[in-house]
Design a protein around this motif. Structure first.
Motif, PDB file in Angstrom:
ATOM      1  N   ALA A  20       0.774  -1.223   0.056  1.00  0.00           N
ATOM      2  CA  ALA A  20       0.026   0.109   0.095  1.00  0.00           C
ATOM      3  C   ALA A  20       0.948   1.228  -0.055  1.00  0.00           C
ATOM      4  O   ALA A  20       0.589   2.028  -0.611  1.00  0.00           O
ATOM      5  N   ALA A  21       1.809   1.165   0.754  1.00  0.00           N
ATOM      6  CA  ALA A  21       2.912   2.497   1.038  1.00  0.00           C
ATOM      7  C   ALA A  21       3.722   2.455  -0.447  1.00  0.00           C
ATOM      8  O   ALA A  21       3.679   3.510  -0.680  1.00  0.00           O
ATOM      9  N   SER A  22       3.996   1.380  -0.856  1.00  0.00           N
ATOM     10  CA  SER A  22       4.703   1.666  -2.183  1.00  0.00           C
ATOM     11  C   SER A  22       3.811   2.111  -3.340  1.00  0.00           C
ATOM     12  O   SER A  22       4.252   2.915  -4.095  1.00  0.00           O
ATOM     13  N   ALA A  23       2.465   1.865  -3.268  1.00  0.00           N
ATOM     14  CA  ALA A  23       1.724   2.064  -4.293  1.00  0.00           C
ATOM     15  C   ALA A  23       1.409   3.664  -4.440  1.00  0.00           C
ATOM     16  O   ALA A  23       1.474   4.545  -5.428  1.00  0.00           O
ATOM     17  N   GLY A  24       1.363   4.064  -2.957  1.00  0.00           N
ATOM     18  CA  GLY A  24       1.282   5.393  -2.818  1.00  0.00           C
ATOM     19  C   GLY A  24       2.647   5.992  -3.592  1.00  0.00           C
ATOM     20  O   GLY A  24       2.472   7.376  -3.964  1.00  0.00           O
ATOM     21  N   LEU A  25       3.778   5.666  -2.927  1.00  0.00           N
ATOM     22  CA  LEU A  25       5.048   6.321  -3.569  1.00  0.00           C
ATOM     23  C   LEU A  25       4.936   6.379  -4.815  1.00  0.00           C
ATOM     24  O   LEU A  25       5.338   7.292  -5.496  1.00  0.00           O
ATOM     25  N   LEU A  26       4.674   5.129  -5.465  1.00  0.00           N
ATOM     26  CA  LEU A  26       4.957   5.070  -7.023  1.00  0.00           C
ATOM     27  C   LEU A  26       3.922   6.032  -7.613  1.00  0.00           C
ATOM     28  O   LEU A  26       4.173   6.630  -8.563  1.00  0.00           O
ATOM     29  N   ALA A  27       2.691   6.318  -7.259  1.00  0.00           N
ATOM     30  CA  ALA A  27       1.758   7.150  -7.542  1.00  0.00           C
ATOM     31  C   ALA A  27       2.168   8.681  -7.771  1.00  0.00           C
ATOM     32  O   ALA A  27       2.320   9.050  -8.502  1.00  0.00           O
ATOM     33  N   LEU A  28       2.980   8.944  -6.311  1.00  0.00           N
ATOM     34  CA  LEU A  28       3.507  10.038  -6.416  1.00  0.00           C
ATOM     35  C   LEU A  28       4.626  10.340  -7.231  1.00  0.00           C
ATOM     36  O   LEU A  28       4.741  11.203  -7.980  1.00  0.00           O
ATOM     37  N   LEU A  29       5.434   9.237  -7.057  1.00  0.00           N
ATOM     38  CA  LEU A  29       6.483   9.490  -8.121  1.00  0.00           C
ATOM     39  C   LEU A  29       6.104   9.705  -9.731  1.00  0.00           C
ATOM     40  O   LEU A  29       6.868  10.279 -10.438  1.00  0.00           O
ATOM     41  N   ALA A  30       4.974   9.031  -9.946  1.00  0.00           N
ATOM     42  CA  ALA A  30       4.501   8.982 -11.316  1.00  0.00           C
ATOM     43  C   ALA A  30       3.948  10.354 -11.667  1.00  0.00           C
ATOM     44  O   ALA A  30       3.613  10.637 -12.802  1.00  0.00           O
ATOM     45  N   GLY A  31       3.784  11.170 -10.619  1.00  0.00           N
ATOM     46  CA  GLY A  31       3.239  12.526 -10.962  1.00  0.00           C
ATOM     47  C   GLY A  31       1.540  12.861 -10.890  1.00  0.00           C
ATOM     48  O   GLY A  31       1.156  13.532 -11.202  1.00  0.00           O
ATOM     49  N   CYS A  32       0.996  11.686 -10.268  1.00  0.00           N
ATOM     50  CA  CYS A  32      -0.189  11.973 -10.287  1.00  0.00           C
ATOM     51  C   CYS A  32      -0.703  12.865  -9.144  1.00  0.00           C
ATOM     52  O   CYS A  32      -1.808  13.391  -8.905  1.00  0.00           O
ATOM     53  N   ALA A  33       0.216  13.197  -8.110  1.00  0.00           N
ATOM     54  CA  ALA A  33      -0.112  14.410  -7.170  1.00  0.00           C
ATOM     55  C   ALA A  33       1.197  15.040  -7.348  1.00  0.00           C
ATOM     56  O   ALA A  33       2.497  14.308  -6.965  1.00  0.00           O
ATOM     57  N   THR A  34       1.558  16.354  -7.645  1.00  0.00           N
ATOM     58  CA  THR A  34       2.639  17.066  -7.612  1.00  0.00           C
ATOM     59  C   THR A  34       2.859  17.826  -6.531  1.00  0.00           C
ATOM     60  O   THR A  34       2.043  18.223  -5.451  1.00  0.00           O
ATOM     61  N   SER A  35       3.985  18.279  -6.190  1.00  0.00           N
ATOM     62  CA  SER A  35       4.623  19.002  -4.974  1.00  0.00           C
ATOM     63  C   SER A  35       4.408  20.480  -5.200  1.00  0.00           C
ATOM     64  O   SER A  35       3.861  21.278  -4.465  1.00  0.00           O
ATOM     65  N   HIS A  36       4.543  20.978  -6.519  1.00  0.00           N
ATOM     66  CA  HIS A  36       4.437  22.400  -6.806  1.00  0.00           C
ATOM     67  C   HIS A  36       3.753  22.709  -7.949  1.00  0.00           C
ATOM     68  O   HIS A  36       3.060  23.979  -8.031  1.00  0.00           O
ATOM     69  N   LEU A 165      -9.881  13.298  -4.010  1.00  0.00           N
ATOM     70  CA  LEU A 165     -10.834  12.506  -4.586  1.00  0.00           C
ATOM     71  C   LEU A 165      -9.837  11.578  -5.334  1.00  0.00           C
ATOM     72  O   LEU A 165     -10.172  10.420  -5.686  1.00  0.00           O
ATOM     73  N   ARG A 166      -9.242  12.286  -6.296  1.00  0.00           N
ATOM     74  CA  ARG A 166      -8.141  11.603  -7.245  1.00  0.00           C
ATOM     75  C   ARG A 166      -7.122  10.576  -6.331  1.00  0.00           C
ATOM     76  O   ARG A 166      -6.934   9.386  -6.884  1.00  0.00           O
ATOM     77  N   GLN A 167      -6.676  11.213  -5.168  1.00  0.00           N
ATOM     78  CA  GLN A 167      -5.897  10.199  -4.595  1.00  0.00           C
ATOM     79  C   GLN A 167      -6.638   9.127  -3.970  1.00  0.00           C
ATOM     80  O   GLN A 167      -6.038   8.020  -4.061  1.00  0.00           O
ATOM     81  N   ALA A 168      -7.689   9.299  -3.595  1.00  0.00           N
ATOM     82  CA  ALA A 168      -8.678   8.280  -3.097  1.00  0.00           C
ATOM     83  C   ALA A 168      -8.801   7.205  -4.026  1.00  0.00           C
ATOM     84  O   ALA A 168      -8.715   5.897  -3.996  1.00  0.00           O
ATOM     85  N   ILE A 169      -9.190   7.532  -5.346  1.00  0.00           N
ATOM     86  CA  ILE A 169      -9.454   6.537  -6.341  1.00  0.00           C
ATOM     87  C   ILE A 169      -8.092   5.847  -6.758  1.00  0.00           C
ATOM     88  O   ILE A 169      -8.399   4.750  -6.786  1.00  0.00           O
ATOM     89  N   ARG A 170      -6.978   6.698  -6.709  1.00  0.00           N
ATOM     90  CA  ARG A 170      -5.930   5.900  -6.899  1.00  0.00           C
ATOM     91  C   ARG A 170      -5.524   4.641  -5.859  1.00  0.00           C
ATOM     92  O   ARG A 170      -4.609   3.802  -6.089  1.00  0.00           O
ATOM     93  N   GLU A 172      -7.621   2.913  -4.606  1.00  0.00           N
ATOM     94  CA  GLU A 172      -8.601   2.120  -4.858  1.00  0.00           C
ATOM     95  C   GLU A 172      -9.286   1.794  -3.583  1.00  0.00           C
ATOM     96  O   GLU A 172      -9.501   0.567  -3.258  1.00  0.00           O
ATOM     97  N   VAL A 173      -9.934   2.638  -3.102  1.00  0.00           N
ATOM     98  CA  VAL A 173     -10.662   2.426  -1.623  1.00  0.00           C
ATOM     99  C   VAL A 173     -11.727   1.629  -1.591  1.00  0.00           C
ATOM    100  O   VAL A 173     -12.621   1.155  -0.666  1.00  0.00           O
ATOM    101  N   GLY A 174     -12.404   1.539  -2.959  1.00  0.00           N
ATOM    102  CA  GLY A 174     -13.566   0.806  -3.158  1.00  0.00           C
ATOM    103  C   GLY A 174     -15.001   1.494  -2.635  1.00  0.00           C
ATOM    104  O   GLY A 174     -15.700   0.659  -2.277  1.00  0.00           O
TER     105      GLY A 174
END
Length: 878
Positions: A20-36, A165-170, A172-174
């Motif tokens: 779960a943690a890796s999925a979140g990190l991968l999503a962040l690294l992939a640019g699904c949520a940005t820092s700036h 909401l986009r983060q919740a979908i990524r 996969e909260v169901g």
């Protein structure tokens, strides 16, 4: 609590957390949520800096397995109804930045389990959980998004909600993250662009995941007025699929599903207005134990026009103790059975219903309810107003502004209306706008009035549109703007406002809008069929007057005004009386009697004249005096003039009083009668100067008969110094006004040069011939004599005899006598009596007119007859 099941092997549990943690990190690294920067396609702004760490992958976190026992203890404390202990235990873990503890505390405050709900605290704990990636990241993001989307405990922020909401979908909260994101993208929000196509895709995906609400959203989207291309077949398919899921739940006994099925069959439901199906599901819900369903079913029946069944169902619910049903039943019965309505509202009030208190207060202030008790009504509304009930405040404002049972107090009314308006009640906003429009209780302020009325209209008060439209049509309180008024009234009419239909319909018939009689009639009939009494009155008036291109139709006018009278409209009786008077003028004596008996002065005067002249009734002087007297007493000047003329011979003193009263108020007929009476004398002492004084204003106002009499007075020096010039001037004015007697008089004067008027034989002859063409017997006699004498016209005895014969046939006395004397002379019967001669003449003239004319011509060809006619002409002229 959303935790990994307890029976999961420790290795898998740990692996799950890591994944779960890796999925979140991968999503962040992939640019699904940005820092700036915000690379999301629908975002129009960057995530504010203070929230960047919600989406940047966060810091290291403690593993759940290390604190498993503490979380379990907190869970048990909540289940045991001891939230304080749960808060203490979870607080031990939040101090160690354990994200699940923050999430569980957030849920506790969000749901208010065993303690007062505190969404602000819930938002803070959800935010802490989001900062640290974990397997509950998606759930925390979703719950926090809901708070930001609704502005619940935090300031509303659509942009943050979108990213959460986009983060919740990524993650996969169901749950319903896709539904919420779809809802946001339908219209967009601050910082978020609308994307209906993306919203539709999200709804479709949510529907696949079993979220039945998505099916309803798609059905509405493809339906009329939806946010996707209208597609009835597709809309119905989604609606049917949604209904099927509800039916499955309903078959399992779920009353909520039954209620939702009923709503699908409501007038605005996606399955269309199906009252029977709606009622079926409401009844099912009632039998399944839903306390509100029975009263909802009763209201549905009332809306469907099934009043008896609806009231019965509401009464059943009320007898079962449903306080809301008691209130609804009381409201429904207010107009039908106010006494029974009061009993139910009293009971609901005793059981603490604020709505019932307000409804009862309004009922007791209604002058037409038959249950009026103003003092108690005001007390009840005041009690509700003290609790800031906006409807109670609005009702008090309406009562003090427009109340029927006590004196109005506009300044007090405005205070109540302002309070209710500030609480957001649209009716109060409308009433307050009207107050500013009319300047009642406040200084007139058209701009403020318009703003308030438009605000009320935006909140569903369609009557406010009608008020604005009417103001623009009238151009008094607002600038005259017919087209804007028409537009506003049309909008109000389309919303079902009968008063707007009536105003607009009347404007199309009688102005100020361009005449559209068919449209005007349609609107007025529509309003009338919905019970608008004034619309019925307007229709009646329009048919009576033939307004707006309508044919004048007194029968239709009478029918509409009868309906208006039955509906209780206050102006119907007066309008009906005028119709009856008009019908009377057309010979309908029964209608005229009705109008007269209703007290209409004009109708009483008309009926008096009818009895006086024997028109439509048997001539009856006593009845004529009675009705003319009643009309005169009611102030009708024409009746005073007629009655005065009628009484000149029998009661000259009263006659003169009546005539003077009418004459002083400008009635020309009374002036003429008095002028002639004073000129000629007889019933009153002759007073030519007074006679001329009465005649002059009427003559100057253009009355031809007054001009004729005044011209004759100047000719004879009667009441004025003889003045041939003035005589000719007044007689000419009478001639130009079309008076045939004046034409005959002036023709004679000009032909002979009488009274010092310069002789003008050609003009005189022409005027006399014109009068003859108009059937004036005196002009015939004058021409006859003049042709026989040959003094002012070339002598033509035969032609003169023709004119005398025409005059005699019309009953002209001197012409008849001249012919009779000629007969006597022609037959050597100079000693025969005048009566014998006239009898002979009558016998001849009553026979065949051509034969009579031939016989007389033959008789008058005798020299002695001609001499007799000439002698008679000389005598008559002398």
């Amino acid at each position: 609590m959303n935790m990994i099941p307890d029976n999961t092997p420790p290795a898998l549990r740990t692996r799950g957390l890591r994944l779960a943690a890796s999925a979140g990190l991968l999503a962040l690294l992939a640019g699904c949520a940005t820092s700036h920067t915000d690379s999301a396609p629908q975002a129009t702004a960057s995530v504010p800096e203070q929230y960047q760490d919600w989406f940047d992958g966060g810091r290291a976190h403690n593993l759940e397995w290390m604190h498993k026992q503490t979380v379990k203890k907190a869970d048990k404390a909540i289940a045991a109804g001891n939230p304080r202990e749960a808060i203490r235990l979870l607080g031990l873990l939040t101090d160690k930045d354990f994200p699940q503890a923050h999430y569980e505390l957030g849920k506790l405050y969000d749901q208010g389990k065993g303690l007062e709900r505190d969404p602000a605290k819930a938002a803070r704990h959800y935010a802490e959980a989001v900062r640290t990636p974990s397997y509950i990241l998606g759930h925390a993001s979703l719950n926090l998004a809901k708070l930001y989307r609704a502005g619940d405990g935090v300031e509303r922020n659509d942009l943050l909600a979108y990213h959460l909401l986009r983060q919740a979908i990524r993650e996969e909260v169901g749950r319903d993250a896709r539904l919420m994101l779809a809802d946001l993208l339908v219209e967009g929000g601050e910082g978020v662009k609308a994307n209906p196509e993306r919203a539709a895709a999200l709804y479709a995906k949510a529907a696949e995941e079993g979220h039945e609400e998505a099916l309803l959203a798609l059905a509405e989207a493809h339906g009329p007025g939806g946010w996707l291309e209208e597609d009835p077949a597709r809309a119905m398919d989604y609606a049917q699929r949604y209904a099927e899921t509800l039916r499955q739940r309903a078959s399992a006994g779920e009353s909520e599903a039954m209620i939702e099925l009923a709503e699908l069959h409501a007038p605005d439901g996606v399955l269309g207005d199906q009252p029977e199906r709606r009622l079926h599901w409401l009844r099912q819900a009632a039998e399944a134990g839903d306390e509100d369903a029975l009263s909802d079913a009763g209201n549905a029946l009332l809306e469907a026009g099934k009043t008896r069944q609806g009231l019965a169902m509401l009464e059943e619910a009320a007898k079962n103790g449903d306080v809301d049903a008691m209130t609804q039943l009381g409201r429904a019965l207010s107009e039908r059975r106010p006494g029974e309505a009061r009993r139910w509202l009293e009971e609901a009030t005793r059981q603490g219903s604020l709505d019932a208190r307000v409804s009862l207060g309004r009922l007791l202030l209604d002058a037409e309810s038959g249950a009026t008790d103003p003092r108690r009504g005001i007390e009840l509304l005041e009690e509700a107003a003290q609790k800031d009930d906006p409807l109670a405040l609005a009702a008090l404002g309406d009562h003090y502004m427009n109340g029927d049972v006590s004196a109005t107090q506009p300044y007090i009314a405005v205070d109540y209306l302002k309070r209710s308006h500030e609480l957001g009640h649209p009716w109060a906003t409308q009433l307050l706008g009207t107050a500013y429009l009319e300047g009642r209780g406040v200084s007139a302020d058209p701009q403020r009035a318009e703003a308030l009325l438009r605000d009320a209209a935006d909140q569903g008060q369609s009557a406010a549109l009608g008020l604005l439209g009417q103001a623009y049509l009238e151009g008094e309180t607002l600038p005259l703007h017919p087209s804007r008024g028409e537009e506003l009234l049309q909008a109000a009419a389309e919303a079902g406002e009968t008063s707007a239909m009536t105003t607009l319909g009347e404007a199309y018939l009688a102005g100020p809008l361009e005449a559209r009689p068919e449209r005007g009639l349609s609107l007025l009939r529509q309003a009338a069929e919905q019970g608008d009494g004034y619309a019925m009155v307007v229709l009646g008036r329009a048919y009576r007057k033939g307004e707006g291109g309508l044919p004048r139709d007194l029968d239709k006018a009478s029918r509409w005004l009868s309906r208006a009278r039955d509906a209780g409209h206050e102006s119907a009786d007066a309008a009906m009386t005028r119709v009856n008077r008009d019908l009377g003028a057309q010979g309908n004596i029964e209608a005229l009697v009705k109008a007269a008996e209703a007290g209409d002065p004009g109708a009483m005067a008309d009926l008096g004249r009818a009895f006086l002249e024997g028109k439509g009734v048997q001539q009856n002087a006593a009845h004529a005096r009675t009705w003319l007297g009643r009309a005169a007493k009611a102030g009708h000047d024409g009746a005073r003039a007629d009655l005065g003329e009628m009484l000149l011979d029998s009661d000259p003193e009263r006659a003169v009083t009546l005539l003077r009263s009418a004459a002083d108020r400008g009635h020309q007929g009374a002036r003429l009668t008095l002028g002639r009476a004073y000129l000629e004398g007889g019933p009153v002492a002759a007073d030519p100067e007074q006679g001329v004084a009465y005649l002059r204003p009427a003559a100057e106002a253009g009355n031809p008969y007054a001009a004729l009499l005044l011209g004759q007075a100047y000719l004879a020096g009667q009441g004025v110094e003889a003045d041939p010039e003035q005589a000719e001037q007044w007689l000419t004015q009478a001639v130009e006004s079309g008076d045939v007697s004046a034409r005959a008089n002036l023709g004679r004067v000009l032909l002979r040069g009488e009274g010092g008027v310069p002789r003008d034989g050609e003009r005189g002859r022409r005027l006399l011939e014109q009068a003859v063409d108009q059937g004036h017997a005196g002009a015939m006699a004058t021409l006859g004599r003049e042709y026989i004498r040959g003094d002012f016209l070339s002598q033509d005895v035969r032609r003169g005899a023709d004119y005398l014969l025409q005059a005699a046939e019309q009953g002209h006395a001197s012409a008849r006598l001249a012919l009779a004397k000629a007969y006597l002379a022609a037959n050597g019967l100079k000693n025969a009596s005048r009566e014998q001669a006239l009898l002979w003449l009558d016998g001849v003239m009553q026979g065949d007119s051509a034969m009579a004319s031939q016989t007389l011509h033959e008789l008058l060809s005798d020299d002695e007859a001609i001499q007799a006619l000439q002698a008679e002409g000389q005598a008559a002229s002398g």
